[in-house]
Write an enzyme that holds these catalytic residues in place. Structure first.
Site, PDB file in Angstrom:
ATOM      1  N   VAL A 121      -8.805  -2.666   7.352  1.00  0.00           N
ATOM      2  CA  VAL A 121      -9.355  -1.511   8.070  1.00  0.00           C
ATOM      3  C   VAL A 121      -8.686  -0.209   7.632  1.00  0.00           C
ATOM      4  CG1 VAL A 121     -10.191  -2.770  10.086  1.00  0.00           C
ATOM      5  CG2 VAL A 121      -7.809  -2.000  10.025  1.00  0.00           C
ATOM      6  N   CYS A 122      -8.081  -0.237   6.444  1.00  0.00           N
ATOM      7  CA  CYS A 122      -7.469   0.975   5.894  1.00  0.00           C
ATOM      8  C   CYS A 122      -8.347   1.523   4.772  1.00  0.00           C
ATOM      9  CB  CYS A 122      -6.076   0.672   5.362  1.00  0.00           C
ATOM     10  SG  CYS A 122      -5.183   2.167   4.898  1.00  0.00           S
ATOM     11  N   ILE A 123      -8.578   2.822   4.783  1.00  0.00           N
ATOM     12  CA  ILE A 123      -9.416   3.448   3.756  1.00  0.00           C
ATOM     13  C   ILE A 123      -8.651   4.550   3.015  1.00  0.00           C
ATOM     14  CG2 ILE A 123     -11.642   2.863   4.794  1.00  0.00           C
ATOM     15  CD1 ILE A 123     -11.680   5.645   6.090  1.00  0.00           C
TER      16      ILE A 123
END
Length: 325
Positions: free
Chosen positions: A173-175
């Site tokens: 869930v890291c961008i």
């Protein structure tokens, strides 16, 4: 430098010397304490909460409480110490965090572990916080991160960090890599190897773990502990909303730098996804341990040290061979 990630690597087995995988010992030592496994749930609000932290501590697992309910940290440390369980909290680097350290010292409360938890840990602000904690709470084991280079590891260790956390944006869930162009997403395992070669103290691999086999790969390439987010999301005990779609239950999972965590759409480097309900956290932990015991048996040993010595091959993107889990 060789560049690869978890899905590109397969470990090569050695002769098995145990009669059953249950003979294999997954214990790891971090600081003054031994833990049942070299895994720690990510210190994110949808992954860890106080009841989960208490369960993990009571049952011999490592945990790091998140920092997003700041005023609860001192009562939490008191409670864990009263129960004679390890106390492990997170801090940031803002002014109020220095006040927290002062208050802990004033009250004679020494957490067993403090994790300095910011996205770009190779910074003067983290170095200053390490030094403050080590001055005011010298017996606390300090974990600092996150970083992605050997230079960062050495600098944080030299500042007094007892362990460093490696991983810039490889999480599910890291961008960060999309929003900034920077990070270890897509080469996290190679970054871990690179950093571990420079480290004199323990490394915690953080992010990019998609399967239980990735835990063994992290150990092989230098991790003492492996931080995991998505595999621990979606459990009965997990925080976060639940929704039902077509009779199937899902739980929310969002990044610490997402607008859902921040409460505003500013400097967003995370997102929210929905994870299908996985049942009990206890069952997942049992399965993880059994799989890691199998990894040790394939490595030809009886404990985690055997995994560190195995050979490996890099076969790009072939691990699943067309299969899905």
């Amino acid at each position: 430098m060789k560049v690869f990630d978890y899905e590109d690597v397969q470990l090569i087995p050695n002769k098995c010397i145990v009669n059953s995988r249950s003979e294999c010992d997954t214990t790891v030592i971090l600081g003054k304490h031994a833990f049942k496994m070299p895994i720690v749930p990510a210190n994110m609000q949808t992954i860890i909460n106080e009841p989960i932290a208490e369960f993990l501590a009571e049952n011999g697992y490592f945990y790091i409480m998140h920092r997003f309910n700041g005023s609860t940290r001192i009562p939490f440390v008191k409670k864990m110490k009263e129960r004679q369980w390890i106390s492990s909290i997170s801090v940031g680097v803002k002014k109020e965090e220095y006040l927290l350290i002062e208050e802990l010292a004033k009250q004679g409360l020494t957490p067993d572990y403090i994790t300095i938890d910011i996205a770009h840990g190779h910074s003067n602000s983290v170095i200053e916080m390490i030094q403050r904690i080590k001055t005011r709470l010298p017996e606390t084991f300090v974990i600092a991160g996150n970083v992605g280079t050997p230079e960062a590891v050495r600098e944080l260790e030299n500042a007094g960090a007892d362990a460093t956390k490696v991983g810039i944006g490889p999480g599910k869930v890291c961008i960060t890599k999309i929003k900034t162009g920077f990070g270890t997403g897509g080469w996290q395992l190679a970054a871990l190897r690179w950093c571990a070669k420079a480290a004199r103290k323990p490394i915690i691999a953080d992010g990019g773990i998609r399967t239980h086999g990735d835990i063994a790969k992290s150990i092989r390439f230098g991790a003492t502990m492996v931080m995991i987010g998505s595999l621990f999301a979606g459990h009965e005990e997990s925080s976060g909303e639940t929704k039902i779609e077509n009779g199937v239950a899902y739980k929310e999972y969002f990044g610490s730098a997402s607008e859902f965590q921040k409460g505003e759409k500013k400097n967003v480097e995370g997102k929210k996804i929905w994870i299908q309900h996985k049942g009990s956290l206890k069952d997942t932990l049992v399965e993880m341990q059994q799989d890691l015991q199998s990894s040790i048996s394939y490595a030809g040993g009886r404990d985690l040290e055997a995994i560190r010595k195995v050979d490996y091959v890099i076969v790009k993107n072939s691990i699943f061979n067309g299969d899905t889990i």
